[in-house]
Design an enzyme around this catalytic site. Structure first.
Site, PDB file in Angstrom:
ATOM      1  N   ASP A  96       0.678  -1.168  -0.028  1.00  0.00           N
ATOM      2  CA  ASP A  96       0.022  -0.018   0.035  1.00  0.00           C
ATOM      3  C   ASP A  96       0.929   1.270  -0.048  1.00  0.00           C
ATOM      4  OD1 ASP A  96      -2.213   1.586   0.188  1.00  0.00           O
ATOM      5  OD2 ASP A  96      -2.526   1.506   2.241  1.00  0.00           O
ATOM      6  N   GLU A 110      -1.258  -1.255  -4.715  1.00  0.00           N
ATOM      7  CA  GLU A 110      -2.304  -0.563  -4.809  1.00  0.00           C
ATOM      8  C   GLU A 110      -2.264   0.375  -6.101  1.00  0.00           C
ATOM      9  OE1 GLU A 110      -4.952   0.320  -1.406  1.00  0.00           O
ATOM     10  OE2 GLU A 110      -4.881   2.435  -2.304  1.00  0.00           O
ATOM     11  N   ASP A 129      -2.567   1.144   6.818  1.00  0.00           N
ATOM     12  CA  ASP A 129      -1.629   0.816   5.827  1.00  0.00           C
ATOM     13  C   ASP A 129      -1.352  -0.662   5.734  1.00  0.00           C
ATOM     14  OD1 ASP A 129      -1.020   3.962   5.076  1.00  0.00           O
ATOM     15  OD2 ASP A 129      -1.080   3.497   7.147  1.00  0.00           O
TER      16      ASP A 129
END
Lengths: 178, 178
Positions: B7, B68, B141
């Site tokens: 992430d 992501e 996260d």
């Protein structure tokens, strides 16, 4: 001082190397473009940009790297690619302990033409004149990279020694696994 | 199969490693965050992220990396940093010949909760349940990186073997100076 300018982009990454100092004649040491195929995966394209920039740094051994600062007022997809290509340029320079400066497009235009709103052709014409070239460098990304290097030579000197010292100092910390 | 999810972020880059296969139980192999100081130069921050991700790849040897996908609907400054951090993750994976997949936040949410519009807490709760953890991983996260890895295990398998073969093939081309 020798500056390597990078006009970041995924498809074409302009590179320009200029020797000079404020108040002294400028000399072009190299100019070119790192290209990556539009049909390749993003990861592969970033690897190709890294290899290309590393080759330029190896060959020209600049003391400073200047990268165009990315803004997001333009097309969203393009901006993402530009931000990612600029990340690779910043990474390559910082990994070597080279100080990196970011200059906005209007700072670059103002430095070489006197106007932050100059057209591309005007920037190309001034780069050609300042570096005493026979013709404007092509593509425009290459001319922009030279303009960026010139901008850095004229603008960036005040704080450069400090930045260089700090960057070198920080790199002396344990390298980890990078 | 082992997937490392990232992430991306400049301040906190979430990392989650999950072992599993569609229809089989999932197992968390590792979770954490790569942090960089907000007052450091952007180039240095990217170098720190590179070192951090390399350390995770060295330790956990994943077969796939899932990152992501960055969108720009959010705050412009944040998006630029996220795009640059994601570039480093993509670069680290591709340099090793690891296939990389990008998944959107709503794909990830839909994969683990059944809804592409799920709240953060719901994602955390499902990650906790699916990986049989005692509590939701923190910060968010880190939980998101695990969700990304799970999403990849469940969604990404169809085309993965082909992608893996292509990535390995391309890496066999001459290395240049990278």
């Amino acid at each position: 001082m020798r500056v390597l300018g990078v006009d970041p982009g995924l498809t074409r990454c302009g590179i320009g190397v200029v020797d000079g100092a404020p108040g002294k004649p400028l000399r072009m040491a190299g100019v070119g473009v790192v290209r990556t195929p539009a049909d390749a995966d993003i990861g592969e394209r970033l690897v190709l940009i890294e290899r290309g920039i590393e080759a330029w740094l190896d060959e020209h051994r600049p003391q400073f790297v200047a990268v165009e600062r990315v803004f997001s007022q333009h097309n969203v997809r393009t901006v993402m690619g530009t931000a990612q290509a600029s990340a690779v340029a910043l990474l390559c320079a910082s990994r070597r302990g080279l100080p990196v400066a970011l200059h906005t497009p209007s700072e670059v235009k103002a430095a070489v033409t006197g106007s932050g709103r100059a057209e591309k052709a005007q920037v190309g014409a001034m780069v050609t004149r300042l570096l005493r070239l026979d013709a404007p460098p092509k593509p425009a990304d290459a001319a922009d990279a030279l303009a960026l290097a010139i901008c850095h030579i004229w603008r960036g000197t005040a704080s450069d020694r400090l930045r260089q010292a700090v960057a070198a100092q920080r790199l002396r910390t344990p390298k980890g696994t990078a």
